[in-house]
Write an enzyme that holds these catalytic residues in place. Sequence first.
Site, PDB file in Angstrom:
ATOM      1  N   ASP A   1     -24.073 -86.681  44.094  1.00 55.65           N
ATOM      2  CA  ASP A   1     -25.494 -86.702  43.702  1.00 55.65           C
ATOM      3  C   ASP A   1     -26.459 -86.719  44.898  1.00 55.65           C
ATOM      4  O   ASP A   1     -27.617 -86.339  44.765  1.00 55.65           O
ATOM      5  CB  ASP A   1     -25.780 -87.924  42.821  1.00 55.65           C
ATOM      6  CG  ASP A   1     -24.952 -87.909  41.549  1.00 55.65           C
ATOM      7  OD1 ASP A   1     -24.627 -86.815  41.068  1.00 55.65           O
ATOM      8  OD2 ASP A   1     -24.620 -89.003  41.045  1.00 55.65           O
TER       9      ASP A   1
ATOM     10  N   ARG B   1     -30.115 -67.755  27.669  1.00 50.18           N
ATOM     11  CA  ARG B   1     -28.835 -68.434  27.500  1.00 50.18           C
ATOM     12  C   ARG B   1     -28.864 -69.734  28.297  1.00 50.18           C
ATOM     13  O   ARG B   1     -29.683 -69.893  29.209  1.00 50.18           O
ATOM     14  CB  ARG B   1     -27.675 -67.562  28.005  1.00 50.18           C
ATOM     15  CG  ARG B   1     -27.489 -66.273  27.249  1.00 50.18           C
ATOM     16  CD  ARG B   1     -26.900 -66.528  25.854  1.00 50.18           C
ATOM     17  NE  ARG B   1     -26.672 -65.278  25.137  1.00 50.18           N
ATOM     18  CZ  ARG B   1     -27.576 -64.670  24.371  1.00 50.18           C
ATOM     19  NH1 ARG B   1     -28.790 -65.197  24.244  1.00 50.18           N
ATOM     20  NH2 ARG B   1     -27.283 -63.543  23.741  1.00 50.18           N
TER      21      ARG B   1
ATOM     22  N   GLY C   1     -23.436 -97.747  42.664  1.00 52.71           N
ATOM     23  CA  GLY C   1     -22.821 -98.869  41.956  1.00 52.71           C
ATOM     24  C   GLY C   1     -21.668 -99.449  42.777  1.00 52.71           C
ATOM     25  O   GLY C   1     -21.509-100.678  42.871  1.00 52.71           O
TER      26      GLY C   1
END
Length: 318
Positions: free
Chosen positions: A127, A243, A104
């Site tokens: 990322d 979990r 962006g």
Amino acid sequence: MNKIGVLTSGGDAPGMNAAIRAVVKAANYYHLDVMGIQYGYQGLIDGKIHRLTSSEVEDIADRGGTILKTSRSLEFMEETGRKKALEVLGKFDINSLVVIGGEGSLKGAEKLHELGIKVIGIPGTIDNDLTYTDYSIGFDTTLNTILDCMGKIKDTDFSHDKTTIVEVMGRYCGDLALYSALAGGGEIISTPERKLDFDTICSKLRSRITGGKNDNLVIVTERMYDLQELQRYIEEKLNISVRTTVLGFIQRGGNPSAFDRVLAGEMGVMAVELLMNGQSGQAVGIKENIIIHKELENVNVEMTEKQDKYRLLEKLLH
Ligand code: F6P
């Protein structure tokens, strides 16, 4: 050109400070001043700008986050916001800019380039989702943080013969999960590029448990599943205790790794050199260990499966 502006935008990434430092050092080498713009594009619109001295940036390469602070500006996405940004740049006599951020932010840089500002982008995102570059600043540090966390989870999983689903960041890119698994951090992975359905995850787990491995990590990229539903499904289907751990924002903080600091240093200097050579509308990157640059208009986050890496992974995780 006698002044360069620099800003960090979008999610912070470890190594952004090392990039800011490199921009200031390289600019000073060429006798240029650097104006630090706080809070990304929003700070630019609001005129939050001051001169960055070399002493201000001297000791920041080892610090996570960004000393310039950052934001995700909705106002800058509008034409009126960008016009305001342009006016502020004029007021501060800045016509060259280095933008450090993810997709962006680099798209925003392209808009400013189209409006006549000389702009160079540096990829700063954990990322690693920008296809034009092999690595973005922050990815390596986050990967190491994830591995550290997974090591700790594995200790308790081993002690209790337990399975844990670990959710990692990455937005819509599976690199953090994929590289974690390649580094030995997990047994079963599901990423946006290769999404496993619940039954496939269960059958992979079943064959591991049948083979005598009772503690297992299932690594998943964020935004893919309802994790509670997945946990319940595995528990009921395999009759085991499961979990779930969402690593969350601990992944974005922390001191940058040596790799990220070096990468940031190289990219910061390259950005200044490109501006010195009169270039604009470029994004700095790294391909096959060489610092490169590509047109900002070619920056994208298309989901490209890293086939070579998945092929190797198949031999590691079976
Ligand atoms: O892009 C970096 C990132 O940390 C992603 O991995 C994550 O999806 C997103 O930012 C979280 O954004 P925010 O900080 O706005 O919650």
